[in-house]
Every structure is written in structure tokens, then in C-alpha cells.
Design an enzyme around this catalytic site. Structure first.
Site, mmCIF file in Angstrom:
data_model
loop_
_atom_site.group_PDB
_atom_site.id
_atom_site.type_symbol
_atom_site.label_atom_id
_atom_site.label_comp_id
_atom_site.label_asym_id
_atom_site.label_seq_id
_atom_site.Cartn_x
_atom_site.Cartn_y
_atom_site.Cartn_z
ATOM 1 N N MET A 30 0.850 -1.192 0.000
ATOM 2 C CA MET A 30 0.000 0.000 0.000
ATOM 3 C C MET A 30 0.890 1.247 0.000
ATOM 4 O O MET A 30 0.460 2.320 0.411
ATOM 5 C CB MET A 30 -0.928 -0.012 1.211
ATOM 6 C CG MET A 30 -1.890 -1.212 1.172
ATOM 7 S SD MET A 30 -3.401 -0.977 2.102
ATOM 8 C CE MET A 30 -2.769 -0.779 3.734
ATOM 9 N N LEU A 33 6.748 2.937 1.334
ATOM 10 C CA LEU A 33 7.694 1.821 1.380
ATOM 11 C C LEU A 33 8.815 2.058 2.394
ATOM 12 O O LEU A 33 9.247 3.179 2.599
ATOM 13 C CB LEU A 33 8.309 1.600 -0.008
ATOM 14 C CG LEU A 33 7.308 1.293 -1.133
ATOM 15 C CD1 LEU A 33 8.056 1.008 -2.428
ATOM 16 C CD2 LEU A 33 6.396 0.121 -0.773
ATOM 17 N N HIS A 34 9.243 0.972 2.997
ATOM 18 C CA HIS A 34 10.355 1.016 3.944
ATOM 19 C C HIS A 34 11.210 -0.217 3.721
ATOM 20 O O HIS A 34 10.930 -1.032 2.834
ATOM 21 C CB HIS A 34 9.835 1.112 5.385
ATOM 22 C CG HIS A 34 8.793 0.083 5.718
ATOM 23 N ND1 HIS A 34 9.076 -1.267 5.795
ATOM 24 C CD2 HIS A 34 7.461 0.201 5.941
ATOM 25 C CE1 HIS A 34 7.987 -1.923 6.087
ATOM 26 N NE2 HIS A 34 6.968 -1.062 6.163
ATOM 27 N N GLY A 36 11.385 -2.942 5.124
ATOM 28 C CA GLY A 36 10.654 -4.218 5.132
ATOM 29 C C GLY A 36 10.198 -4.589 3.724
ATOM 30 O O GLY A 36 10.398 -5.721 3.253
ATOM 31 N N HIS A 37 9.607 -3.609 3.019
ATOM 32 C CA HIS A 37 9.161 -3.860 1.636
ATOM 33 C C HIS A 37 10.363 -4.134 0.731
ATOM 34 O O HIS A 37 10.307 -4.993 -0.138
ATOM 35 C CB HIS A 37 8.427 -2.641 1.064
ATOM 36 C CG HIS A 37 7.174 -2.289 1.799
ATOM 37 N ND1 HIS A 37 7.056 -1.144 2.544
ATOM 38 C CD2 HIS A 37 5.978 -2.918 1.890
ATOM 39 C CE1 HIS A 37 5.847 -1.066 3.063
ATOM 40 N NE2 HIS A 37 5.172 -2.133 2.688
ATOM 41 N N GLN A 61 -10.241 -2.388 2.807
ATOM 42 C CA GLN A 61 -9.714 -3.142 3.941
ATOM 43 C C GLN A 61 -9.589 -2.284 5.198
ATOM 44 O O GLN A 61 -9.108 -2.741 6.222
ATOM 45 C CB GLN A 61 -8.382 -3.819 3.600
ATOM 46 C CG GLN A 61 -7.183 -2.892 3.473
ATOM 47 C CD GLN A 61 -5.940 -3.634 2.997
ATOM 48 O OE1 GLN A 61 -5.855 -4.073 1.859
ATOM 49 N NE2 GLN A 61 -4.978 -3.801 3.894
ATOM 50 N N GLY A 149 5.341 -10.264 4.292
ATOM 51 C CA GLY A 149 6.118 -10.262 5.533
ATOM 52 C C GLY A 149 5.338 -10.913 6.665
ATOM 53 O O GLY A 149 4.110 -10.835 6.719
ATOM 54 N N ASP A 152 2.666 -9.170 9.379
ATOM 55 C CA ASP A 152 1.213 -9.328 9.243
ATOM 56 C C ASP A 152 0.908 -10.829 9.166
ATOM 57 O O ASP A 152 0.481 -11.350 8.135
ATOM 58 C CB ASP A 152 0.723 -8.591 7.995
ATOM 59 C CG ASP A 152 0.938 -7.096 8.125
ATOM 60 O OD1 ASP A 152 0.417 -6.508 9.075
ATOM 61 O OD2 ASP A 152 1.671 -6.522 7.294
#
Ligand code: PAF
Length: 283
Positions: A30, A33-34, A36-37, A61, A149, A152
Site C-alpha cells: 500500500m 515503502l520502507h 521491510g518492503h 480493507q 512479511g 502481518d
């Protein structure tokens, strides 16, 4: 990097690539971005010929309209980060492209308890919205592999179930949570924390680590109470749930019998920001 906003255009482009026999790795996001993405992008690039990232803040959502309005939107920065990581394709549709007026998307899947406990209980309809958009994105991108990831964790369980139930031809790759040096799980929501809140936030993972250390030494119910008490010791943290559950069914555990299956899950509010995290207790 190729950039698409239209479903038909990205579909046509990827169809030609798939016909050449190339594999497609897909990272749905979504935006905001960081690292993790970016970890997911890097893994996809290692394992596939073409990496596609989607950026779409999926309105269906969000059960809380304020949360949707405040969700960080940083498209230019996201695009630059993807370029730097040599992502091949970014697909960033508008809402009207994904959900044209009058078109209703229903998913005829019963998720059992997967979408009713924890996040499902506190965010009614959330996983239905996730499942609808992920199914739609899979139909468009037709990925060989899709990367999610473990932060979630429940979303991952719902998506794996969706893929299995509908026999979708995509491999779901679960990736470890990427953390800040102080342990805070990376999340787009972290940017909404004030400095003072950001200093408190690592406490969440510290508590999970302490819970992991205690796991198996006292009854599950006592450990849950202990975990909740630990969170409540910090007045800035408002606990929504703290649960110890099975990694597949997500159902709450009553004892340590299948301990290798057990994960501790947490959701807290820190100021106005809702943060979630989890830890596998015996791995
Ligand atoms: O995890 C997310 O960012 C979203 O839930 C997803 C999977 C991109 C669907 O909108």
C-alpha cells in the site's frame, strides 16, 4: 522501471513476458515503502526474472475511515526507492480502476476462524477487503511467487488459505519481519509516531522477547496475563489484544502441547497509532 496505472496495460505487458517463459515475483503493497518492503523486493529479484510491485491503498480493507485518510501516501519517494532497487514494474492504479462504480466484488470464501480472531475481531471486514484485493491483483499480475512479511502474520495465514482454497497457481513466500536496530518492527505506520512515542515503541518487541523466554515455563494462561500486565506497565501503550495462538489455525492455545506451532501476537495503540507484532515462541 515500467510504470502502469491501467489494469489492461500491465496485464498485456506481463502476458508477453510470461509467454517468453519468464517468472514473475510479486510484492503487493500500500506504498509508504520502507526497508521491510525493500527486503521483499530484493528476495523477489533473487528468485524471479521479473519483479512487480503494486502500490494501492485499498479502501475496502479499512474499517476506520480516519485510518484510511491518515494512511501515508508517498508515491514519488516510493517510486524512487523501487527504481534504486531495480524493481522491473510498478503498478499503481487509482481506486476507480480497481473498483469501477457499480462493480461489486464478492469473494465466496468462508475463512473459518482465521478472519474472526485477533485482527479479525477488532477490524471487522478487514480480511475480506484484503482477500478481495489480493485475489484481484493476482488475477492481474499472474505471479509465479508472491512475497509477504510475517509482521502481518494473520494476513499471511488468510492469503495462504485463499490460495489453497481457490487453487491459485502462485507460491506464497513468507518473509521474516524486518526490524529497526532497536527491535521495532518496520511498518508504514511508524512514521505517524511522535518522537516520544517512537522512543517507547521498541518496548513492544522487548515484551514479546521476554514472553518468548518465559514460554513453556508457566501455564499459557498465566503467561498471557503476564504479557498483558507488562504492556500495561507502560501507560502510553493501550493493549487491544495479546494472544498466544497456533500458527496455522490462529486459535488460542490452552497449553504447550504443540509448542512448536505457537506464536505470540500483540496489537497495541501508542497514541493514535495502532501497531501489531508477533513472535514465534519456539523457533
Ligand atoms: O499488507 C499490505 O500492505 C496490504 O494488506 C496488501 C497485502 C497490499 C493488500 O492491500
Amino acid at each position: 522501471m515500467r510504470q502502469f496505472t491501467r489494469i489492461q496495460e500491465v496485464k498485456d505487458y506481463l502476458k508477453t513476458e510470461i509467454q517468453k517463459g519468464l517468472t514473475i515475483g510479486f510484492v503487493p503493497t500500500m506504498g509508504a515503502l520502507h526497508e521491510g518492503h525493500l527486503g521483499l523486493i530484493r528476495r523477489s529479484k533473487l528468485e524471479n526474472d521479473i519483479t512487480v510491485c503494486s502500490i494501492f491503498v485499498n479502501p475496502i480493507q479499512f474499517n476506520n475511515q480516519e485510518d484510511l485518510a491518515k494512511y501515508p501516501r508517498t508515491f514519488e519517494q516510493d517510486r524512487r526507492m523501487l527504481e534504486e532497487h531495480a524493481c522491473d514494474v510498478v503498478f499503481a492504479p487509482e481506486k476507480a480502476e480497481m473498483y469501477p462504480d457499480g462493480e461489486i466484488y464478492l469473494l465466496d470464501i468462508e475463512f473459518g476462524m482465521l478472519d474472526k480472531v485477533m485482527e479479525g475481531k477488532f477490524r471487522p471486514g478487514h480480511f475480506n477487503g484484503v482477500a478481495i484485493v489480493v485475489k484481484k491483483l493476482f488475477d492481474i499480475v499472474k505471479p509465479t511467487r508472491a512475497y509477504f512479511g510475517k509482521k502481518d502474520f494473520q494476513q499471511l495465514a488468510v492469503i495462504k488459505y485463499l490460495v489453497e482454497k481457490l487453487e491459485l497457481p502462485v507460491e506464497i513466500i513468507s518473509c521474516e519481519t524486518i526490524r529497526e536496530p532497536d527491535g521495532l518492527a518496520m511498518s508504514s505506520r511508524n512514521t505517524r509516531l511522535t518522537n516520544a512515542e517512537r522512543n517507547i515503541a521498541p518496548k513492544i518487541y522487548q515484551i514479546l522477547c521476554d514472553v518468548k523466554e518465559k514460554a513453556g515455563t508457566i501455564p499459557v494462561s498465566e503467561l498471557k496475563e503476564w504479557g498483558i500486565k507488562k504492556i500495561q506497565e507502560n501507560p502510553a501503550l493501550r493493549v487491544e489484544y495479546f494472544e498466544i495462538g497456533d500458527k496455522q489455525s490462529l486459535l488460542p492455545a490452552e497449553n504447550w502441547k504443540y509448542k512448536n506451532q505457537l506464536v505470540a501476537f500483540i496489537a497495541v495503540f501508542l497514541g493514535e497509532v495502532r501497531l501489531i507484532d508477533n513472535i514465534e515462541l519456539f523457533s
